[in-house]
Scaffold this motif. Structure first.
Motif, PDB file in Angstrom:
ATOM      1  N   ILE A  58       1.022  -1.141   0.033  1.00  0.00           N
ATOM      2  CA  ILE A  58       0.061  -0.101   0.000  1.00  0.00           C
ATOM      3  C   ILE A  58       0.922   1.365  -0.146  1.00  0.00           C
ATOM      4  CG2 ILE A  58      -1.490   1.441   1.514  1.00  0.00           C
ATOM      5  CD1 ILE A  58      -2.908  -1.183   2.401  1.00  0.00           C
ATOM      6  N   VAL A  59       0.686   2.122  -0.896  1.00  0.00           N
ATOM      7  CA  VAL A  59       1.331   3.483  -0.916  1.00  0.00           C
ATOM      8  C   VAL A  59       0.121   4.575  -0.466  1.00  0.00           C
ATOM      9  CG1 VAL A  59       2.647   5.158  -2.266  1.00  0.00           C
ATOM     10  CG2 VAL A  59       2.807   2.689  -2.642  1.00  0.00           C
ATOM     11  N   LEU A  60       0.473   5.411   0.654  1.00  0.00           N
ATOM     12  CA  LEU A  60      -0.316   6.337   0.972  1.00  0.00           C
ATOM     13  C   LEU A  60       0.212   7.630   0.871  1.00  0.00           C
ATOM     14  CD1 LEU A  60      -1.539   4.674   4.459  1.00  0.00           C
ATOM     15  CD2 LEU A  60      -2.857   4.551   2.112  1.00  0.00           C
ATOM     16  N   GLN A  61      -0.397   8.542   0.547  1.00  0.00           N
ATOM     17  CA  GLN A  61      -0.191  10.087   0.077  1.00  0.00           C
ATOM     18  C   GLN A  61      -1.107  10.982   0.779  1.00  0.00           C
ATOM     19  OE1 GLN A  61       0.524  10.495  -4.144  1.00  0.00           O
ATOM     20  NE2 GLN A  61       2.193   8.985  -4.186  1.00  0.00           N
TER      21      GLN A  61
ATOM     22  N   ILE B 297      -4.597   9.612   0.474  1.00  0.00           N
ATOM     23  CA  ILE B 297      -5.036   8.740  -0.579  1.00  0.00           C
ATOM     24  C   ILE B 297      -4.162   7.564  -0.685  1.00  0.00           C
ATOM     25  CG2 ILE B 297      -6.477  10.660  -1.886  1.00  0.00           C
ATOM     26  CD1 ILE B 297      -3.186   9.454  -3.502  1.00  0.00           C
ATOM     27  N   GLY B 298      -4.634   6.610  -1.593  1.00  0.00           N
ATOM     28  CA  GLY B 298      -3.647   5.630  -1.614  1.00  0.00           C
ATOM     29  C   GLY B 298      -4.007   4.439  -2.891  1.00  0.00           C
ATOM     30  N   GLU B 299      -2.973   3.744  -3.223  1.00  0.00           N
ATOM     31  CA  GLU B 299      -3.197   2.568  -3.949  1.00  0.00           C
ATOM     32  C   GLU B 299      -2.490   1.520  -3.717  1.00  0.00           C
ATOM     33  OE1 GLU B 299      -5.278   2.770  -6.586  1.00  0.00           O
ATOM     34  OE2 GLU B 299      -5.605   5.180  -6.337  1.00  0.00           O
TER      35      GLU B 299
ATOM     36  N   VAL C 175      -4.611  -7.911  -8.127  1.00  0.00           N
ATOM     37  CA  VAL C 175      -4.945  -6.523  -8.225  1.00  0.00           C
ATOM     38  C   VAL C 175      -3.536  -5.666  -8.086  1.00  0.00           C
ATOM     39  CG1 VAL C 175      -5.630  -6.059  -5.706  1.00  0.00           C
ATOM     40  CG2 VAL C 175      -6.635  -4.767  -7.580  1.00  0.00           C
ATOM     41  N   ASN C 176      -3.798  -4.494  -8.813  1.00  0.00           N
ATOM     42  CA  ASN C 176      -2.391  -3.827  -8.810  1.00  0.00           C
ATOM     43  C   ASN C 176      -3.132  -2.407  -9.313  1.00  0.00           C
ATOM     44  OD1 ASN C 176      -0.389  -2.190  -8.796  1.00  0.00           O
ATOM     45  ND2 ASN C 176       0.815  -3.588  -9.995  1.00  0.00           N
ATOM     46  N   THR C 177      -3.259  -1.446  -8.335  1.00  0.00           N
ATOM     47  CA  THR C 177      -3.705  -0.026  -8.728  1.00  0.00           C
ATOM     48  C   THR C 177      -2.722   0.938  -8.740  1.00  0.00           C
ATOM     49  OG1 THR C 177      -4.580   0.453  -6.888  1.00  0.00           O
ATOM     50  CG2 THR C 177      -6.153  -0.553  -8.186  1.00  0.00           C
ATOM     51  N   LEU C 178      -1.385   0.747  -8.442  1.00  0.00           N
ATOM     52  CA  LEU C 178      -0.460   1.525  -7.990  1.00  0.00           C
ATOM     53  C   LEU C 178      -0.031   2.578  -9.225  1.00  0.00           C
ATOM     54  CD1 LEU C 178       2.164  -0.849  -6.621  1.00  0.00           C
ATOM     55  CD2 LEU C 178       0.886   0.691  -5.208  1.00  0.00           C
ATOM     56  N   ASN C 179      -0.258   2.416 -10.548  1.00  0.00           N
ATOM     57  CA  ASN C 179      -0.237   3.221 -11.562  1.00  0.00           C
ATOM     58  C   ASN C 179      -1.160   4.555 -11.479  1.00  0.00           C
ATOM     59  OD1 ASN C 179      -2.501   1.591 -12.175  1.00  0.00           O
ATOM     60  ND2 ASN C 179      -2.047   1.915 -14.339  1.00  0.00           N
ATOM     61  N   LYS C 180      -2.166   4.284 -10.800  1.00  0.00           N
ATOM     62  CA  LYS C 180      -3.264   5.521 -10.515  1.00  0.00           C
ATOM     63  C   LYS C 180      -2.448   6.492  -9.743  1.00  0.00           C
ATOM     64  CE  LYS C 180      -7.429   4.613  -9.688  1.00  0.00           C
ATOM     65  NZ  LYS C 180      -8.711   3.998  -9.036  1.00  0.00           N
ATOM     66  N   LEU C 181      -1.689   6.192  -9.124  1.00  0.00           N
ATOM     67  CA  LEU C 181      -0.878   7.488  -8.251  1.00  0.00           C
ATOM     68  C   LEU C 181      -0.092   8.351  -9.329  1.00  0.00           C
ATOM     69  CD1 LEU C 181       0.951   5.494  -5.572  1.00  0.00           C
ATOM     70  CD2 LEU C 181      -1.051   7.051  -5.248  1.00  0.00           C
TER      71      LEU C 181
ATOM     72  N   ARG D 110     -11.006  11.770  -4.329  1.00  0.00           N
ATOM     73  CA  ARG D 110     -11.647  10.791  -3.773  1.00  0.00           C
ATOM     74  C   ARG D 110     -11.873   9.545  -4.836  1.00  0.00           C
ATOM     75  NH1 ARG D 110     -13.190  10.534   1.545  1.00  0.00           N
ATOM     76  NH2 ARG D 110     -13.329  12.611   2.488  1.00  0.00           N
ATOM     77  N   ASN D 111     -11.251   9.868  -6.144  1.00  0.00           N
ATOM     78  CA  ASN D 111     -11.292   8.732  -7.094  1.00  0.00           C
ATOM     79  C   ASN D 111     -10.458   7.447  -6.981  1.00  0.00           C
ATOM     80  OD1 ASN D 111     -13.722   9.472  -8.425  1.00  0.00           O
ATOM     81  ND2 ASN D 111     -12.447  10.886  -9.868  1.00  0.00           N
ATOM     82  N   HIS D 112      -9.257   7.846  -6.171  1.00  0.00           N
ATOM     83  CA  HIS D 112      -8.201   6.769  -5.616  1.00  0.00           C
ATOM     84  C   HIS D 112      -9.056   5.711  -5.103  1.00  0.00           C
ATOM     85  CE1 HIS D 112      -4.719   8.805  -7.133  1.00  0.00           C
ATOM     86  NE2 HIS D 112      -5.209   9.889  -6.794  1.00  0.00           N
ATOM     87  N   SER D 113      -8.101   4.345  -5.101  1.00  0.00           N
ATOM     88  CA  SER D 113      -8.690   3.467  -4.541  1.00  0.00           C
ATOM     89  C   SER D 113      -8.897   3.381  -2.816  1.00  0.00           C
ATOM     90  CB  SER D 113      -7.698   1.980  -4.758  1.00  0.00           C
ATOM     91  OG  SER D 113      -7.613   2.010  -6.367  1.00  0.00           O
ATOM     92  N   ILE D 114      -7.878   4.147  -2.363  1.00  0.00           N
ATOM     93  CA  ILE D 114      -8.071   4.237  -0.854  1.00  0.00           C
ATOM     94  C   ILE D 114      -8.096   5.893  -0.506  1.00  0.00           C
ATOM     95  CG2 ILE D 114      -6.771   4.245   1.281  1.00  0.00           C
ATOM     96  CD1 ILE D 114      -5.463   1.833   0.188  1.00  0.00           C
TER      97      ILE D 114
END
Length: 201
Positions: free
Chosen positions: A66-69, A86-88, A99-105, A113-117
């Motif tokens: 998990i990456v949180l910003q 936010i996070g992915e 699942v891998n949503t890291l590229n959304k960062l 609020r459109n981020h996965s976290i």
């Protein structure tokens, strides 16, 4: 001279009234009021310590990353503004990436609020989801969206120390998926809803 001073004071007071109100993110009374143009600011930087990259490794073939910003003055629709975390994430189980949503960062989106976290509701001991928090501890309540299905989850993020290392303990509580009569049942979430402890990298 008095007239000039009066005009200056009048203009200054009008410009002060025209500014949008700023409230602390912990000020729940004003959050409920839903004030147009309000900015719910992390005045005491309570979100900052949650930022970072965290990893849970069950074994060499299973990983939860998990990456949180922290994002400043995000807005969903220009109606109000807020600071939030936010996070992915990436989840690998038995060598298979579920699942891998890291590229959304890397993708700019004005609506954070459109981020996965996402989340910024500060909770403390006695709050729902923080029953076993320590006195004075600040945790975050937010949400998580599964990157490979339509499931959403409640998410609690707590900071802690594990074997001398900074970590987060999260709780993922998937909401029940809805199915439509005559349609296939919705896919299951990518990973189990439970507690995970992830070490800061």
């Amino acid at each position: 001279m008095k007239k000039l001073l009066y005009i200056s004071i009048s203009i200054l007071s009008l410009s002060c009234k025209a500014q949008n109100p700023v409230y602390d993110i912990t000020d729940l009374q004003h959050r409920v009021e839903d004030i147009h143009g309000a900015y719910y600011k992390d005045i005491n930087n309570l979100l900052n310590p949650f930022e970072g990259t965290y990893i849970f490794e069950k074994n060499e073939n299973s990983l939860f990353k998990i990456v949180l910003q922290k994002k400043i003055m995000s807005s969903m629709n220009g109606y109000l503004f807020e600071d939030l975390i936010i996070g992915e994430y990436q989840y690998i189980e038995n060598g298979l990436e579920k699942v891998n949503t890291l590229n959304k960062l890397e993708i700019y989106d004005s609506n954070k609020r459109n981020h996965s976290i996402d989340g910024n509701l500060i909770i403390t001991l006695g709050s729902v989801g923080c029953n076993d928090c320590q006195p004075g501890e600040k945790a975050i309540r937010g949400g998580l969206v599964d990157g490979s299905s339509n499931y959403t989850a409640d998410l609690i993020i707590r900071r802690m120390i594990v074997n001398g290392q900074s970590a987060i303990k999260i709780w993922v509580g998937w909401r029940t998926g809805t199915s439509i009569y005559g349609q296939p049942a919705p896919a299951s979430p990518s990973f189990k809803g439970t507690y995970y402890t992830l070490i800061k990298q």
